[in-house]
Design a protein around this motif. Structure first.
Motif, PDB file in Angstrom:
ATOM      1  N   ARG A 189       8.009   2.833 -10.624  1.00 10.22           N
ATOM      2  CA  ARG A 189       8.345   4.017 -11.416  1.00 10.22           C
ATOM      3  C   ARG A 189       9.565   3.751 -12.287  1.00 10.22           C
ATOM      4  NH1 ARG A 189       6.927   7.284  -6.252  1.00 10.22           N
ATOM      5  NH2 ARG A 189       4.912   8.122  -6.854  1.00 10.22           N
ATOM      6  N   HIS A 190       9.424   4.046 -13.571  1.00  8.49           N
ATOM      7  CA  HIS A 190      10.518   3.939 -14.522  1.00  8.49           C
ATOM      8  C   HIS A 190      10.659   5.284 -15.229  1.00  8.49           C
ATOM      9  CE1 HIS A 190      11.157  -0.594 -15.048  1.00  8.49           C
ATOM     10  NE2 HIS A 190      10.373  -0.453 -14.018  1.00  8.49           N
ATOM     11  N   LYS A 191      11.831   5.569 -15.708  1.00  7.96           N
ATOM     12  CA  LYS A 191      12.078   6.835 -16.406  1.00  7.96           C
ATOM     13  C   LYS A 191      11.170   6.977 -17.625  1.00  7.96           C
ATOM     14  CE  LYS A 191      16.908   6.281 -15.478  1.00  7.96           C
ATOM     15  NZ  LYS A 191      18.194   6.087 -16.095  1.00  7.96           N
ATOM     16  N   GLU A 227      11.224  -3.555 -22.668  1.00  7.84           N
ATOM     17  CA  GLU A 227      10.062  -3.703 -21.797  1.00  7.84           C
ATOM     18  C   GLU A 227       8.831  -3.256 -22.566  1.00  7.84           C
ATOM     19  OE1 GLU A 227      11.367  -0.947 -18.956  1.00  7.84           O
ATOM     20  OE2 GLU A 227      12.657  -2.353 -17.924  1.00  7.84           O
ATOM     21  N   GLU A 228       7.727  -3.872 -22.270  1.00  3.44           N
ATOM     22  CA  GLU A 228       6.445  -3.466 -22.856  1.00  3.44           C
ATOM     23  C   GLU A 228       5.705  -2.675 -21.795  1.00  3.44           C
ATOM     24  OE1 GLU A 228       2.384  -5.666 -24.408  1.00  3.44           O
ATOM     25  OE2 GLU A 228       4.232  -6.818 -24.310  1.00  3.44           O
ATOM     26  N   TYR A 229       5.045  -1.605 -22.181  1.00  5.20           N
ATOM     27  CA  TYR A 229       4.325  -0.751 -21.239  1.00  5.20           C
ATOM     28  C   TYR A 229       2.839  -0.798 -21.539  1.00  5.20           C
ATOM     29  CZ  TYR A 229       8.922   1.091 -20.203  1.00  5.20           C
ATOM     30  OH  TYR A 229      10.230   1.203 -19.844  1.00  5.20           O
ATOM     31  N   ARG A 230       2.045  -0.981 -20.478  1.00  5.89           N
ATOM     32  CA  ARG A 230       0.581  -1.024 -20.614  1.00  5.89           C
ATOM     33  C   ARG A 230      -0.060  -0.486 -19.345  1.00  5.89           C
ATOM     34  NH1 ARG A 230      -1.565  -6.644 -23.172  1.00  5.89           N
ATOM     35  NH2 ARG A 230      -0.236  -6.647 -24.989  1.00  5.89           N
ATOM     36  N   LYS A 231      -1.271  -0.042 -19.500  1.00  2.00           N
ATOM     37  CA  LYS A 231      -2.062   0.386 -18.353  1.00  2.00           C
ATOM     38  C   LYS A 231      -2.829  -0.846 -17.870  1.00  2.00           C
ATOM     39  CE  LYS A 231      -4.883   4.201 -16.910  1.00  2.00           C
ATOM     40  NZ  LYS A 231      -5.419   5.484 -17.306  1.00  2.00           N
ATOM     41  N   LEU A 232      -2.477  -1.372 -16.695  1.00  4.27           N
ATOM     42  CA  LEU A 232      -3.098  -2.582 -16.155  1.00  4.27           C
ATOM     43  C   LEU A 232      -3.405  -2.411 -14.674  1.00  4.27           C
ATOM     44  CD1 LEU A 232      -0.610  -5.259 -17.568  1.00  4.27           C
ATOM     45  CD2 LEU A 232      -2.902  -4.816 -18.426  1.00  4.27           C
ATOM     46  N   LYS A 245       0.848  -1.180   0.000  1.00  4.38           N
ATOM     47  CA  LYS A 245       0.000   0.000   0.000  1.00  4.38           C
ATOM     48  C   LYS A 245       0.888   1.235   0.000  1.00  4.38           C
ATOM     49  CE  LYS A 245      -4.483   0.189   1.925  1.00  4.38           C
ATOM     50  NZ  LYS A 245      -5.359   0.262   3.070  1.00  4.38           N
ATOM     51  N   VAL A 246       0.584   2.184  -0.887  1.00  2.00           N
ATOM     52  CA  VAL A 246       1.323   3.444  -0.970  1.00  2.00           C
ATOM     53  C   VAL A 246       0.310   4.582  -1.078  1.00  2.00           C
ATOM     54  CG1 VAL A 246       3.366   2.398  -2.049  1.00  2.00           C
ATOM     55  CG2 VAL A 246       1.537   3.291  -3.496  1.00  2.00           C
ATOM     56  N   PRO A 247       0.738   5.805  -0.818  1.00  2.00           N
ATOM     57  CA  PRO A 247      -0.189   6.927  -1.010  1.00  2.00           C
ATOM     58  C   PRO A 247      -0.641   7.025  -2.469  1.00  2.00           C
ATOM     59  CG  PRO A 247       1.751   7.623   0.224  1.00  2.00           C
ATOM     60  CD  PRO A 247       2.028   6.238  -0.281  1.00  2.00           C
ATOM     61  N   LYS A 248      -1.913   7.321  -2.665  1.00  2.00           N
ATOM     62  CA  LYS A 248      -2.426   7.476  -4.029  1.00  2.00           C
ATOM     63  C   LYS A 248      -1.821   8.727  -4.652  1.00  2.00           C
ATOM     64  CE  LYS A 248      -6.845   5.208  -3.371  1.00  2.00           C
ATOM     65  NZ  LYS A 248      -8.293   5.307  -3.479  1.00  2.00           N
ATOM     66  N   ASP A 249      -1.372   8.593  -5.904  1.00  3.75           N
ATOM     67  CA  ASP A 249      -0.901   9.731  -6.682  1.00  3.75           C
ATOM     68  C   ASP A 249      -1.052   9.388  -8.158  1.00  3.75           C
ATOM     69  OD1 ASP A 249       1.320   8.173  -7.446  1.00  3.75           O
ATOM     70  OD2 ASP A 249       2.693   9.164  -6.084  1.00  3.75           O
ATOM     71  N   LYS A 250      -0.496  10.206  -9.058  1.00  2.70           N
ATOM     72  CA  LYS A 250      -0.704   9.959 -10.498  1.00  2.70           C
ATOM     73  C   LYS A 250      -0.044   8.669 -10.976  1.00  2.70           C
ATOM     74  CE  LYS A 250       3.098  12.872 -11.978  1.00  2.70           C
ATOM     75  NZ  LYS A 250       3.516  14.008 -12.751  1.00  2.70           N
ATOM     76  N   ASP A 251       0.975   8.185 -10.269  1.00  2.00           N
ATOM     77  CA  ASP A 251       1.624   6.935 -10.646  1.00  2.00           C
ATOM     78  C   ASP A 251       0.944   5.715 -10.034  1.00  2.00           C
ATOM     79  OD1 ASP A 251       3.569   8.202 -12.197  1.00  2.00           O
ATOM     80  OD2 ASP A 251       4.866   8.501 -10.469  1.00  2.00           O
ATOM     81  N   PHE A 252       0.403   5.878  -8.844  1.00  2.00           N
ATOM     82  CA  PHE A 252      -0.238   4.764  -8.131  1.00  2.00           C
ATOM     83  C   PHE A 252      -1.689   5.152  -7.820  1.00  2.00           C
ATOM     84  CE2 PHE A 252       4.322   4.636  -6.924  1.00  2.00           C
ATOM     85  CZ  PHE A 252       4.656   3.467  -7.568  1.00  2.00           C
ATOM     86  N   LYS A 253      -2.506   5.189  -8.865  1.00  2.00           N
ATOM     87  CA  LYS A 253      -3.892   5.657  -8.734  1.00  2.00           C
ATOM     88  C   LYS A 253      -4.721   4.817  -7.773  1.00  2.00           C
ATOM     89  CE  LYS A 253      -4.142   7.966 -13.166  1.00  2.00           C
ATOM     90  NZ  LYS A 253      -3.100   7.752 -14.072  1.00  2.00           N
ATOM     91  N   GLU A 254      -4.393   3.528  -7.660  1.00  2.00           N
ATOM     92  CA  GLU A 254      -5.123   2.635  -6.758  1.00  2.00           C
ATOM     93  C   GLU A 254      -4.507   2.621  -5.356  1.00  2.00           C
ATOM     94  OE1 GLU A 254      -5.179  -1.224  -8.564  1.00  2.00           O
ATOM     95  OE2 GLU A 254      -6.216  -0.523 -10.347  1.00  2.00           O
ATOM     96  N   GLY A 255      -3.389   3.343  -5.167  1.00  2.00           N
ATOM     97  CA  GLY A 255      -2.710   3.316  -3.874  1.00  2.00           C
ATOM     98  C   GLY A 255      -2.011   1.992  -3.620  1.00  2.00           C
ATOM     99  N   CYS A 306       2.217   0.055 -16.290  1.00  2.00           N
ATOM    100  CA  CYS A 306       2.858  -1.204 -15.898  1.00  2.00           C
ATOM    101  C   CYS A 306       3.931  -1.557 -16.913  1.00  2.00           C
ATOM    102  CB  CYS A 306       1.830  -2.334 -15.853  1.00  2.00           C
ATOM    103  SG  CYS A 306       0.722  -2.210 -14.458  1.00  2.00           S
ATOM    104  N   HIS A 307       4.944  -2.263 -16.452  1.00  2.00           N
ATOM    105  CA  HIS A 307       6.056  -2.679 -17.305  1.00  2.00           C
ATOM    106  C   HIS A 307       6.067  -4.193 -17.346  1.00  2.00           C
ATOM    107  CE1 HIS A 307       7.059   0.709 -14.634  1.00  2.00           C
ATOM    108  NE2 HIS A 307       7.168   1.321 -15.791  1.00  2.00           N
ATOM    109  N   ILE A 308       6.162  -4.740 -18.550  1.00  2.00           N
ATOM    110  CA  ILE A 308       6.200  -6.188 -18.716  1.00  2.00           C
ATOM    111  C   ILE A 308       7.615  -6.553 -19.130  1.00  2.00           C
ATOM    112  CG2 ILE A 308       5.229  -8.169 -19.928  1.00  2.00           C
ATOM    113  CD1 ILE A 308       2.747  -6.319 -20.467  1.00  2.00           C
TER     114      ILE A 308
END
Length: 79
Positions: free
Chosen positions: A41-43, A59-64, A6-16, A49-51
């Motif tokens: 977080r990746h540059k 790496e493949e990037y997708r919103k998952l 669990k992390v604070p919700k922000d633009k990178d971790f929308k689900e927290g 998400c990174h696959i």
């Protein structure tokens, strides 16, 4: 294998939630990672998400979501 924190919700971790799911297999005494999906977080590719796949430099990037990542890692591992 699943690791979630669990992390604070922000633009990178929308689900927290910060997570990584991996598909591993045992070869002798060593666990080998076939593939891993994470939302760390990746540059330049924040909020996606990174696959990572064994033997593939790119790496493949997708919103998952976590659930979608779990389903996808299982499909990748079975292939």
């Amino acid at each position: 294998m699943l690791k979630a924190t669990k992390v604070p919700k922000d633009k990178d971790f929308k689900e927290g939630l910060k997570f990584a799911v991996s598909f591993l297999y045992l070869k002798g005494n060593d666990w080998i990672c076939i593939a891993r999906i994470d939302n760390y977080r990746h540059k330049g590719k924040r909020g996606l998400c990174h696959i990572h796949r064994e033997g593939d430099e790119k790496e493949e990037y997708r919103k998952l979501t976590l659930k979608e990542a779990e389903e996808m890692i299982e499909r990748i591992g079975k292939n």
